[in-house]
Design an enzyme around this catalytic site. Sequence first.
Site, PDB file in Angstrom:
ATOM      1  N   HIS A 135     -28.855 -34.063 -36.998  1.00  0.00           N
ATOM      2  CA  HIS A 135     -27.927 -34.246 -35.879  1.00  0.00           C
ATOM      3  C   HIS A 135     -26.547 -34.704 -36.282  1.00  0.00           C
ATOM      4  CE1 HIS A 135     -30.383 -33.755 -32.215  1.00  0.00           C
ATOM      5  NE2 HIS A 135     -31.388 -34.011 -33.037  1.00  0.00           N
ATOM      6  N   LYS A 144     -22.673 -28.953 -20.141  1.00  0.00           N
ATOM      7  CA  LYS A 144     -22.941 -29.293 -18.729  1.00  0.00           C
ATOM      8  C   LYS A 144     -21.698 -29.043 -17.883  1.00  0.00           C
ATOM      9  CE  LYS A 144     -25.741 -33.104 -20.492  1.00  0.00           C
ATOM     10  NZ  LYS A 144     -25.617 -34.537 -20.872  1.00  0.00           N
ATOM     11  N   LYS A 185     -19.090 -39.949 -22.219  1.00  0.00           N
ATOM     12  CA  LYS A 185     -19.961 -39.840 -23.394  1.00  0.00           C
ATOM     13  C   LYS A 185     -19.998 -41.220 -24.045  1.00  0.00           C
ATOM     14  CE  LYS A 185     -17.275 -36.519 -24.935  1.00  0.00           C
ATOM     15  NZ  LYS A 185     -18.048 -35.435 -25.497  1.00  0.00           N
ATOM     16  N   ARG A 186     -20.848 -41.389 -25.066  1.00  0.00           N
ATOM     17  CA  ARG A 186     -20.846 -42.672 -25.764  1.00  0.00           C
ATOM     18  C   ARG A 186     -19.460 -42.980 -26.319  1.00  0.00           C
ATOM     19  NH1 ARG A 186     -25.658 -45.616 -26.730  1.00  0.00           N
ATOM     20  NH2 ARG A 186     -24.305 -46.934 -27.992  1.00  0.00           N
ATOM     21  N   THR A 237     -23.415 -31.814 -26.062  1.00  0.00           N
ATOM     22  CA  THR A 237     -24.118 -31.097 -24.992  1.00  0.00           C
ATOM     23  C   THR A 237     -23.424 -31.373 -23.662  1.00  0.00           C
ATOM     24  OG1 THR A 237     -25.647 -32.975 -24.875  1.00  0.00           O
ATOM     25  CG2 THR A 237     -26.405 -30.987 -26.036  1.00  0.00           C
ATOM     26  N   LYS A 288     -15.202 -39.728 -31.240  1.00  0.00           N
ATOM     27  CA  LYS A 288     -15.118 -39.022 -29.956  1.00  0.00           C
ATOM     28  C   LYS A 288     -13.728 -39.176 -29.320  1.00  0.00           C
ATOM     29  CE  LYS A 288     -20.108 -39.236 -28.933  1.00  0.00           C
ATOM     30  NZ  LYS A 288     -20.531 -37.898 -28.499  1.00  0.00           N
TER      31      LYS A 288
HETATM   32  C1  PLP Z   1     -25.304 -35.152 -21.974  1.00  0.00           C
HETATM   33  C2  PLP Z   1     -25.297 -36.603 -22.121  1.00  0.00           C
HETATM   34  C3  PLP Z   1     -24.808 -37.183 -23.286  1.00  0.00           C
HETATM   35  C4  PLP Z   1     -24.225 -36.383 -24.439  1.00  0.00           C
HETATM   36  O1  PLP Z   1     -22.857 -36.173 -24.176  1.00  0.00           O
HETATM   37  P1  PLP Z   1     -21.850 -35.683 -25.319  1.00  0.00           P
HETATM   38  O2  PLP Z   1     -20.600 -35.433 -24.554  1.00  0.00           O
HETATM   39  O3  PLP Z   1     -22.418 -34.413 -25.866  1.00  0.00           O
HETATM   40  O4  PLP Z   1     -21.729 -36.763 -26.298  1.00  0.00           O
HETATM   41  C5  PLP Z   1     -24.810 -38.563 -23.383  1.00  0.00           C
HETATM   42  N1  PLP Z   1     -25.281 -39.334 -22.386  1.00  0.00           N
HETATM   43  C6  PLP Z   1     -25.729 -38.804 -21.236  1.00  0.00           C
HETATM   44  C7  PLP Z   1     -26.224 -39.711 -20.167  1.00  0.00           C
HETATM   45  C8  PLP Z   1     -25.773 -37.424 -21.065  1.00  0.00           C
HETATM   46  O5  PLP Z   1     -26.246 -36.913 -19.923  1.00  0.00           O
END
Ligand code: PLP
Length: 812
Positions: A356, A656, A544-545, A652, A550
């Site tokens: 990952h 979305k 995101k985190r 991911t 990021k």
């Molecule tokens: C999809 C998702 C992530 C991953 O988000 P990234 O933008 O790809 O880092 C992290 N936390 C939650 C709650 C998510 O639904």
Amino acid sequence: MFSDKEEFKQAFTSKIETELGKTIETATEFDSYRALGALVKDRISENWLNTERYYKENKTKQVYYFSMEFLMGRLLGNNLLNMEILSLVDEGLKDLGLSLSELEEEENDPGLGNGGLGRLAACFLDSLASLELAGHGYGMRYKYGMFDQRIIDGEQVELPDYWLSKDFIWEVRRPEDSIDVKFGGYVYSDKDANGKLNFKYKDYEQVSAVPYDVPVVGYNNETVNTLRLWSAEPTAEDTLARAENEKEFGHFLNHKRSLESISEFLYPDDSNEEGKRLRLKQEYFLVSAGVQSVVRSFEALELPWSSFPDQVALHINDTHPALVIPELMRILMDEKGIGWEEAWDITQSSVSYTNHTTLSEALESWPVEMVRSLLPRIFMIIDEINERFCQELWRTYPGDFDRIADLAIVADGQVKMAHLSIVGSHSVNGVARLHTEILKKREMKRFYDTFPERFNNKTNGITHRRWLMHANQPLASAITEAIGDKWIEQPKLLNNLLDKKDDLAFLDRLDDIKQKNKRDLADWVHQTQGIAVDPNSIFDVHIKRLHGYKRQLLNALHIMHLYNELKSHPTMDMVPRTFFFGAKAASSYYFAKKVIQLINRIAHVINNDPDVNDKMKVVFLPNYSVSIAERVIPASNVSEQISTASKEASGTGNMKFMMNGAVTVGTMDGANVEIHELVGDDNIYTFGLSSDEVLEYYRNGGYSSKQIYDQDERVRHTLDQLIHYSPFSKGETQFQDIYDALVHHNDEYFVLKDFADYILAQKRISQDFEKKRQWNLKSLINIAQSGKFSSDRTIQEYASDIWKIQKVRTLK
Ligand SMILES: *Cc1c(COP(=O)(O)O)cnc(C)c1O
């Protein structure tokens, strides 16, 4: 059971009476949620039993997806959706004066994961069941999940997430399937009458792993797979023995607590190695319980050991469960009497591994001494695997000390989990094309040279059922009206939406849906946070985190810059924007917490400045989670995917947003590259350094952030506001460390380097957003091209290339 609305109302009413001893009138919302859940479970249970029986009777090959994290999100709505009774239930409840969406809110969101990695595991389970594939999740039943984040005085405060405070209605405790797991002590060996070496254990600590099973319901089929979550408890013998030995009850309680601490909490770290003994204990606990239980099921089939890999695939989600390799070896050799060569063959053929990350700080390694003392027999096996592997290398590359030192599993007093995972498995996959290429060409080049046939790519995906059909029902309906409903089974058919490019009525409809979602989000933000946002403004979302790579900081500095522009040119034409952030920082990640503080300070300054308020607002949404993502993503116009190129393995979140018609502003990183390829230059805003450029700088130097600071007046002015007197700093020093990282420590993540280009990309977005029809077309094209990113596609690829399993039909 019920097959229409009236029957449902009947069944629901009597559930409330029989299960809770109440009436519709006296039931609380939580009572109603419980009753509805119980009804749904009744309906699931028959298919669940049948699925299990079918797999067994037909000796179906089964996949066990080992993951320390499963970020499932709430289950009620998704189960109703997959069972195709969502609208029936929705309407039935309405007749009874109840709202399904309010009942869904009664469920605690099980936050048994940090972010992308755990959410991927959850999407995969949904796809496995929906594609009628025999695949189950093995994870931890943490008592405390991801912490509950509050923002107090502009700073992150972490509260424990006791998600089990309300019963988790979906789980079934199965004490009869408990497994004993051993830690510590000594290993000794003796020879039996036949001269065979036997390994024995002394003075170890024994824990009982008790499984809690959660049904995973397939969409529109009869498959119900299992997510098995393991919980640590004292064993019955242990309890008795101690009760006899120890006079003091207090000692016993301490012992019990220490055992239970194994499944007490999720490590709230993301992309950072967590080198704690308890974490290693958790990893082995999951692995040992899981592998022992898999072996137990296999033995019930009464097949020869050589067919183990035809019956079982063990997949490890990152290296956290990499100990499946020595654990399976241990069981096969020590308990089943199989020789090394055959055991190794079985193990390698059964295990596959997903990488990952290439972030070096996230690559797992454990001190030899820790592994040896906690897991003595496992360490012996790892050591032997390492010995044999190094000898093999020596034969292939005689004299190449460098290579052997580089690839060894045990080196420098550390056990390298990625090396163990590659050597002990038959497949290693990256999670987006670019990421896999970086693994092959750079980070793991020598392993790739050694085992080229093991490396492959599986670009991540998301379940379109949760993220489109459930999170954005109006959009899903509009799509079905436009192109029929076949896209639900074959998401690639979303492509047919391209036929609607010139259909003004349809483009308007998409716009209306987005607008309605934005109003709903605005209402919620107003109710929960007291911030009024303009639903006509651009909803620009960065959730995101929180992590340096990021680059939430790039976004934040750009907002400061825009604010400065507006203040100095009050009549400036600016398309109104609302900037949304949602992000948790690991509790030990100081810099990330500073960035959260900065974002909240910016929000405070901007939201309280009437000079700019009809143009911009900043909202920090606390406690980012799956439920919040489901609320925010359907209401987004702009998706911020601005990681330092080469650092985000896939992402991911990006998928979305795309599926919900947001347009990406992003670097050419992770799966953004594949999004760009699908939608073309006109329908994504790319900017910044390429991954090759970034990697080149890391390798050969040549970047000077100070130079940019000195030369770019906008950068200098904005950064100086962090430390000199300004509305943002108020003359205090709390942002000095951010300033220093950027100016004096050469800006590890190239924030300043990409700043100018980011401003330009954002300008283009503002201009284009005003051309409504064109913008709606971009949105349509993003939705139409998002089918590739359904996790159904991803799982289909894992199934045929890695696990070698096929769709089965579960028969009643
Ligand atoms: C999809 C998702 C992530 C991953 O988000 P990234 O933008 O790809 O880092 C992290 N936390 C939650 C709650 C998510 O639904």
